[in-house]
Design a protein around this motif. Structure first.
Motif, short mmCIF file in Angstrom:
data_model
loop_
_atom_site.label_atom_id
_atom_site.label_comp_id
_atom_site.label_asym_id
_atom_site.label_seq_id
_atom_site.Cartn_x
_atom_site.Cartn_y
_atom_site.Cartn_z
N ALA A 145 -31.29 14.56 26.40
CA ALA A 145 -30.73 13.33 25.84
C ALA A 145 -31.63 12.79 24.72
O ALA A 145 -31.12 12.37 23.67
CB ALA A 145 -30.57 12.28 26.93
N TYR A 201 -18.50 11.54 19.09
CA TYR A 201 -18.83 11.33 20.51
C TYR A 201 -17.71 10.64 21.26
O TYR A 201 -17.53 10.89 22.46
CB TYR A 201 -20.15 10.58 20.65
CG TYR A 201 -21.31 11.53 20.55
CD1 TYR A 201 -21.57 12.42 21.57
CD2 TYR A 201 -22.10 11.58 19.42
CE1 TYR A 201 -22.60 13.34 21.48
CE2 TYR A 201 -23.13 12.48 19.31
CZ TYR A 201 -23.37 13.36 20.34
OH TYR A 201 -24.38 14.27 20.24
N SER A 255 -32.08 16.64 31.89
CA SER A 255 -31.05 15.84 31.20
C SER A 255 -31.68 14.77 30.32
O SER A 255 -31.21 14.53 29.19
CB SER A 255 -30.12 15.18 32.21
OG SER A 255 -29.43 16.15 32.95
N THR A 288 -31.19 15.08 21.74
CA THR A 288 -29.88 14.85 21.14
C THR A 288 -29.85 13.53 20.37
O THR A 288 -29.27 13.46 19.28
CB THR A 288 -28.79 14.85 22.24
OG1 THR A 288 -28.86 16.06 22.95
CG2 THR A 288 -27.41 14.70 21.65
N LEU A 289 -30.50 12.50 20.91
CA LEU A 289 -30.55 11.22 20.23
C LEU A 289 -31.18 11.35 18.85
O LEU A 289 -30.61 10.90 17.85
CB LEU A 289 -31.33 10.21 21.07
CG LEU A 289 -31.62 8.86 20.41
CD1 LEU A 289 -30.34 8.06 20.28
CD2 LEU A 289 -32.67 8.10 21.18
#
Length: 124
Positions: A52, A84, A48, A55-56
């Motif tokens: 993350a 989001y 995760s 994705t950031l």
């Protein structure tokens, strides 16, 4: 009479060894289940975090790209943030279906791993 006393002592000794062994087995099974769950959660948390971070940086790139197309960089960040917010609302609405039930099922399946239940006559 002495034979009966000896047999009772042997029975008591065997019962004591059996109970100690059973308690030790329960402890070891609990440790095994706990370590299995913790290691599974550690893997999920690690993956995760990697997703993350990916994705950031992708979102920053997309925000800059949209901002460049609109000639105002802040608009790109607002658009991505709005996406989001919408996504967060959908996840919140379906949190039981998407998050709670799968995690509950994962933990229960890990706890019940290697359990064999006796078959009923109707199952045979």
């Amino acid at each position: 009479m002495e034979n009966v006393v000896d047999n009772i002592e042997k029975l008591y000794t065997k019962a004591e060894k059996y109970s100690k062994t059973s308690i030790e087995l329960i402890k070891l099974n609990a440790i095994d289940k706990t370590s299995d769950i913790i290691s599974s959660l550690a893997v999920v948390i690690t993956i995760s975090l990697i997703v993350a971070m990916f994705t950031l940086f992708v979102n920053i790139g997309i925000s800059l790209l949209i901002g460049k197309m609109l000639n105002d960089y802040y608009l790109g960040f607002f658009i991505v943030s709005g996406f989001y917010v919408f996504f967060g609302i959908v996840i919140y609405c379906f949190r039981t279906t998407f998050i709670k039930i799968p995690i509950d099922n994962l933990i229960v399946s890990k706890l019940l791993k290697d359990k064999e239940y006796p078959k009923k006559d109707s199952d045979i």
